[in-house]
Scaffold this active site. Structure first.
Site, PDB file in Angstrom:
ATOM      1  N   GLY A 107      52.337  31.863  34.480  1.00 22.84           N
ATOM      2  CA  GLY A 107      53.445  32.482  35.197  1.00 22.84           C
ATOM      3  C   GLY A 107      53.213  33.019  36.613  1.00 22.84           C
ATOM      4  O   GLY A 107      52.481  32.631  37.159  1.00 22.84           O
TER       5      GLY A 107
ATOM      6  N   LYS B 111      46.959  27.860  51.595  1.00 23.78           N
ATOM      7  CA  LYS B 111      47.657  28.679  50.435  1.00 23.78           C
ATOM      8  C   LYS B 111      48.053  27.845  49.671  1.00 23.78           C
ATOM      9  O   LYS B 111      47.715  28.295  48.219  1.00 23.78           O
ATOM     10  CB  LYS B 111      48.676  29.411  51.246  1.00 23.78           C
ATOM     11  CG  LYS B 111      49.505  30.239  50.180  1.00 23.78           C
ATOM     12  CD  LYS B 111      48.947  31.305  49.703  1.00 23.78           C
ATOM     13  CE  LYS B 111      49.720  31.851  48.678  1.00 23.78           C
ATOM     14  NZ  LYS B 111      49.291  33.129  48.085  1.00 23.78           N
TER      15      LYS B 111
ATOM     16  N   HIS C 160      26.833  25.478  31.379  1.00 27.23           N
ATOM     17  CA  HIS C 160      26.425  24.474  32.723  1.00 27.23           C
ATOM     18  C   HIS C 160      26.807  25.119  34.013  1.00 27.23           C
ATOM     19  O   HIS C 160      27.772  25.739  34.337  1.00 27.23           O
ATOM     20  CB  HIS C 160      27.419  23.361  32.243  1.00 27.23           C
ATOM     21  CG  HIS C 160      27.012  22.050  33.381  1.00 27.23           C
ATOM     22  ND1 HIS C 160      27.159  22.102  34.911  1.00 27.23           N
ATOM     23  CD2 HIS C 160      26.364  21.025  32.990  1.00 27.23           C
ATOM     24  CE1 HIS C 160      26.567  20.960  35.061  1.00 27.23           C
ATOM     25  NE2 HIS C 160      26.274  20.173  34.364  1.00 27.23           N
TER      26      HIS C 160
ATOM     27  N   THR D 202      59.961  33.338  48.347  1.00 23.41           N
ATOM     28  CA  THR D 202      60.324  31.777  48.428  1.00 23.41           C
ATOM     29  C   THR D 202      60.362  31.251  47.079  1.00 23.41           C
ATOM     30  O   THR D 202      59.414  30.650  46.720  1.00 23.41           O
ATOM     31  CB  THR D 202      59.352  31.047  49.320  1.00 23.41           C
ATOM     32  OG1 THR D 202      58.186  31.469  49.171  1.00 23.41           O
ATOM     33  CG2 THR D 202      59.477  31.391  50.919  1.00 23.41           C
TER      34      THR D 202
ATOM     35  N   VAL E  89      46.499  38.044  48.044  1.00 27.33           N
ATOM     36  CA  VAL E  89      45.967  39.355  47.313  1.00 27.33           C
ATOM     37  C   VAL E  89      46.423  38.782  45.647  1.00 27.33           C
ATOM     38  O   VAL E  89      47.535  38.322  45.371  1.00 27.33           O
ATOM     39  CB  VAL E  89      46.643  40.494  47.548  1.00 27.33           C
ATOM     40  CG1 VAL E  89      45.970  40.849  49.103  1.00 27.33           C
ATOM     41  CG2 VAL E  89      48.129  40.314  47.866  1.00 27.33           C
TER      42      VAL E  89
ATOM     43  N   LYS F 134      50.951  38.318  33.197  1.00 30.19           N
ATOM     44  CA  LYS F 134      49.615  38.338  33.206  1.00 30.19           C
ATOM     45  C   LYS F 134      49.176  39.556  32.795  1.00 30.19           C
ATOM     46  O   LYS F 134      49.959  40.573  32.809  1.00 30.19           O
ATOM     47  CB  LYS F 134      48.992  37.646  34.296  1.00 30.19           C
ATOM     48  CG  LYS F 134      48.938  38.695  35.389  1.00 30.19           C
ATOM     49  CD  LYS F 134      48.126  38.074  36.607  1.00 30.19           C
ATOM     50  CE  LYS F 134      47.623  38.998  37.575  1.00 30.19           C
ATOM     51  NZ  LYS F 134      46.599  38.632  38.526  1.00 30.19           N
TER      52      LYS F 134
ATOM     53  N   CYS G  62      53.738  32.654  42.041  1.00 28.22           N
ATOM     54  CA  CYS G  62      52.761  31.989  42.837  1.00 28.22           C
ATOM     55  C   CYS G  62      52.419  30.662  42.184  1.00 28.22           C
ATOM     56  O   CYS G  62      52.738  29.638  42.790  1.00 28.22           O
ATOM     57  CB  CYS G  62      51.668  32.886  43.211  1.00 28.22           C
ATOM     58  SG  CYS G  62      52.083  34.340  43.764  1.00 28.22           S
TER      59      CYS G  62
ATOM     60  N   ASP H 196      64.435  45.729  54.527  1.00 26.53           N
ATOM     61  CA  ASP H 196      64.713  44.896  53.169  1.00 26.53           C
ATOM     62  C   ASP H 196      66.331  44.769  53.300  1.00 26.53           C
ATOM     63  O   ASP H 196      67.046  45.635  53.742  1.00 26.53           O
ATOM     64  CB  ASP H 196      64.179  45.646  52.028  1.00 26.53           C
ATOM     65  CG  ASP H 196      64.196  44.799  50.898  1.00 26.53           C
ATOM     66  OD1 ASP H 196      63.001  44.409  50.549  1.00 26.53           O
ATOM     67  OD2 ASP H 196      65.081  44.180  50.094  1.00 26.53           O
TER      68      ASP H 196
ATOM     69  N   ASN I  73      46.362  27.945  45.275  1.00 25.61           N
ATOM     70  CA  ASN I  73      47.082  27.930  44.113  1.00 25.61           C
ATOM     71  C   ASN I  73      47.257  26.785  43.055  1.00 25.61           C
ATOM     72  O   ASN I  73      47.276  27.024  41.817  1.00 25.61           O
ATOM     73  CB  ASN I  73      48.324  28.592  44.401  1.00 25.61           C
ATOM     74  CG  ASN I  73      48.429  30.141  44.550  1.00 25.61           C
ATOM     75  OD1 ASN I  73      47.283  30.785  44.263  1.00 25.61           O
ATOM     76  ND2 ASN I  73      49.423  30.886  44.956  1.00 25.61           N
TER      77      ASN I  73
HETATM   78  N1  SAJ Z   1      46.170  32.194  33.707  1.00 23.32           N
HETATM   79  C1  SAJ Z   1      45.699  31.684  32.772  1.00 23.32           C
HETATM   80  N2  SAJ Z   1      44.553  31.230  32.338  1.00 23.32           N
HETATM   81  C2  SAJ Z   1      43.455  31.943  33.481  1.00 23.32           C
HETATM   82  C3  SAJ Z   1      43.815  32.521  34.519  1.00 23.32           C
HETATM   83  C4  SAJ Z   1      44.986  32.882  34.797  1.00 23.32           C
HETATM   84  O1  SAJ Z   1      46.565  31.091  31.965  1.00 23.32           O
HETATM   85  O2  SAJ Z   1      42.457  31.540  33.107  1.00 23.32           O
HETATM   86  C5  SAJ Z   1      47.524  32.643  34.054  1.00 23.32           C
HETATM   87  C6  SAJ Z   1      47.909  34.008  34.154  1.00 23.32           C
HETATM   88  O3  SAJ Z   1      48.194  34.600  32.880  1.00 23.32           O
HETATM   89  C7  SAJ Z   1      49.109  33.754  34.678  1.00 23.32           C
HETATM   90  C8  SAJ Z   1      49.058  32.888  35.737  1.00 23.32           C
HETATM   91  O4  SAJ Z   1      48.069  32.126  34.931  1.00 23.32           O
HETATM   92  O5  SAJ Z   1      50.257  33.727  33.861  1.00 23.32           O
HETATM   93  C9  SAJ Z   1      48.801  33.140  37.161  1.00 23.32           C
HETATM   94  O6  SAJ Z   1      47.762  34.519  37.083  1.00 23.32           O
HETATM   95  P1  SAJ Z   1      46.496  34.335  38.087  1.00 23.32           P
HETATM   96  O7  SAJ Z   1      45.717  35.861  37.902  1.00 23.32           O
HETATM   97  O8  SAJ Z   1      45.801  33.110  38.064  1.00 23.32           O
HETATM   98  O9  SAJ Z   1      47.285  34.379  39.573  1.00 23.32           O
HETATM   99  P2  SAJ Z   1      48.361  35.401  40.166  1.00 23.32           P
HETATM  100  O10 SAJ Z   1      49.663  34.667  40.243  1.00 23.32           O
HETATM  101  O11 SAJ Z   1      48.346  36.785  39.759  1.00 23.32           O
HETATM  102  O12 SAJ Z   1      47.990  35.192  41.860  1.00 23.32           O
HETATM  103  C10 SAJ Z   1      47.452  34.012  42.357  1.00 23.32           C
HETATM  104  C11 SAJ Z   1      46.146  34.199  42.957  1.00 23.32           C
HETATM  105  N3  SAJ Z   1      45.585  33.006  43.652  1.00 23.32           N
HETATM  106  C12 SAJ Z   1      44.486  32.278  43.266  1.00 23.32           C
HETATM  107  O13 SAJ Z   1      43.616  33.115  42.497  1.00 23.32           O
HETATM  108  C13 SAJ Z   1      44.125  30.955  43.920  1.00 23.32           C
HETATM  109  C14 SAJ Z   1      46.225  35.416  44.451  1.00 23.32           C
HETATM  110  O14 SAJ Z   1      45.058  35.371  44.955  1.00 23.32           O
HETATM  111  C15 SAJ Z   1      47.362  34.768  45.334  1.00 23.32           C
HETATM  112  O15 SAJ Z   1      47.384  35.834  46.117  1.00 23.32           O
HETATM  113  C16 SAJ Z   1      48.726  34.685  44.376  1.00 23.32           C
HETATM  114  O16 SAJ Z   1      48.541  33.957  43.473  1.00 23.32           O
HETATM  115  C17 SAJ Z   1      49.733  34.588  45.338  1.00 23.32           C
HETATM  116  O17 SAJ Z   1      50.481  35.570  45.698  1.00 23.32           O
HETATM  117  O18 SAJ Z   1      49.777  33.482  45.908  1.00 23.32           O
END
Ligand code: SAJ
Length: 434
Positions: free
Chosen positions: A266, A215, A253, A85, A164, A326, A269, A33, A219
């Site tokens: 937030g 990837k 549904h 990134t 993950v 989150k 990712c 690092d 997201n």
């Molecule tokens: N959020 C909402 N409503 C929801 C779900 C999430 O507002 O119903 C918000 C959360 O509060 C947060 C944001 O979305 O601010 C993202 O949270 P998340 O739990 O959906 O995802 P991350 O960012 O923690 O992780 C995501 C994941 N990707 C997917 O689910 C497709 C994870 O698997 C990826 O590894 C990670 O991004 C990454 O590193 O790219």
């Protein structure tokens, strides 16, 4: 191919769990690092991030003697690049008047450059950092070939995204399916050998650009789906509906699964990755762009909700509960909660924020207090910004003893189903106008 020694560049949320997991699976790992504070913390056996189980895995890795921490890469069989990134804070692209964010690839570039002097024939290099399509071929190949070795001929090169979920990283690292995209089929096959050391999920091989796109698609798919949930919440507010009730009925549904609205999207990712598509193909990404704009403007919707509940915010003491991006994580990167706090302050409110996972959070422009009691004691309004288990568990009976505030704003539906009225509170929930 057999691996005895690997080098992991970047010891953050992904690199550190990955390095530690390889080490506990019998591989010699040099963790690299560029941040001296991170190196010092890890050498003491401590961790600089909160992730359940990570401390134990790191301790186990250090105990085996397999994991060493270093400033620069050493010769190894394989190199894994897991550096951030983010996007540039001060540079934007423009497409027909629509501004979009640009990826900051400097960390990937310098990590790749640092490998050049130690890259040897037969090595494998894997990029894990989320990147715009074609990064492996167009950015990495030319840098690594400065070693005078030819990519795909003298050394193997692949892209393999981490997927993950923060909060469950150590389990998902092992159990999730993993895609390895090689710049040649041989590169993908050698990449598969590397990750097969600990991955129990399915390993799929493909080409590098497909893996990069996979990837970003995952997201982006989630971002667009959260955007529609947020837009539904705004519509429910307009039409006098409780969005949570409406979603729970719609989700009966068999082919509908609406996600949860909230104060915005937030993290490092989902709020970042869709821009990588917009940046590389703005002419083809109008839906992705629109979803980003909806989610980015959700903190403004929260501000309007608070103003509707409170009236003028000038001089009002507000307790903001939760800063993380989150629930049940300590990660504050790109957090909509912080954005909401900035908006409240811009309207003249005095905001005291409390983040249970980071009681000493040091954020520019945010007054973070070390306890829930300190945030609540002289508040006129309490806003729930993150659905942390600890905050959701607050009861009307408990809260009424902790704060003079009688106005509550719930942006995450964490306090639904409790009789706040009976305790004298007036509660306003995002997406509920009924
Ligand atoms: N959020 C909402 N409503 C929801 C779900 C999430 O507002 O119903 C918000 C959360 O509060 C947060 C944001 O979305 O601010 C993202 O949270 P998340 O739990 O959906 O995802 P991350 O960012 O923690 O992780 C995501 C994941 N990707 C997917 O689910 C497709 C994870 O698997 C990826 O590894 C990670 O991004 C990454 O590193 O790219």
């Amino acid at each position: 191919m057999n691996f005895t020694k690997i080098c992991v560049l970047g010891l953050g949320y992904i690199g550190l769990p990955t390095a530690s997991t390889f080490a506990t699976h019998g591989i010699q790992v040099v963790g690299v690092d560029v941040n001296p504070n991170v190196l010092a913390t890890l050498r003491r056996g401590e961790i600089h991030i909160h992730e359940p189980g990570l401390r134990e895995t790191l301790e186990a890795a250090l105990k085996t003697g397999n994991l060493t921490i270093n400033e620069t890469p050493r010769e190894a069989d394989a190199f894994i690049i897991a550096v951030p990134t983010p996007f540039h804070e001060d540079k934007y692209g423009d497409y027909n008047g629509k501004q979009y964010k640009l990826a900051d690839m400097r960390a990937v570039t310098s990590a790749a450059e640092s490998i050049v002097p130690v890259l040897r024939k037969g090595n494998l290099v894997v990029l894990e950092s989320t990147s715009p399509p074609c990064t492996t071929l167009e950015l990495l190949v030319p840098i690594l070939e400065k070693s005078s070795l030819k990519a795909g001929i003298d050394f193997y090169l692949a892209y393999s995204p981490e997927r993950v979920l923060p909060g469950q990283i150590l389990r998902e690292l092992i159990e999730n399916a993993r895609v390895i995209g090689g710049i040649t089929p041989e590169s993908a096959a050698v990449g598969r050998d590397l990750y097969a050391i600990f991955v129990k999920g399915k390993i799929i091989t493909s080409d590098a650009t497909t893996a990069e796109m996979v990837k970003l698609m995952e997201n982006t798919y989630r971002d667009v789906n959260i955007a529609i949930a947020n837009e539904f919440a705004r519509l429910a507010d307009r039409f006098g509906v409780d969005i949570w009730e409406a979603i729970s009925i719609a989700n009966l549904h068999p082919r509908v699964k609406i996600l949860s609205p909230g104060p915005g999207v937030g993290g490092h990712c989902i709020s970042v990755d869709p821009w990588f598509f917009v940046e590389t193909a703005p002419d083809l990404s109008s839906l992705i762009y629109a979803a980003r704009r909806v989610n980015d403007s959700q903190p403004n919707f929260v501000l309007e909700l608070v103003k509707k509940a409170v009236g003028s915010l000038k001089g009002k003491n507000i307790a903001a509960l939760g800063l993380a991006f989150k629930p049940d994580v300590d990660d504050i990167r790109e957090s909509p909660a912080v954005e909401v706090i900035h908006l409240l302050q811009a309207e003249g409110a005095n905001v005291k924020a409390f983040e249970p996972f980071k009681p000493n959070a040091d954020l520019p422009g945010v007054t973070a207090v070390p306890s829930l009691a300190a945030a609540l004691k002289d508040a006129a309004v309490v806003i729930l910004l993150v659905n942390h288990t600890e905050l959701r568990a607050l009861t009307p009976e408990k809260l009424v003893t902790m704060t003079p505030a009688r106005i509550l704003v719930d942006t995450v539906n964490g306090w639904a189903g409790k009789d706040w009225k009976a305790a004298g509170f007036n509660i306003h929930s995002l997406g509920v106008n009924k």
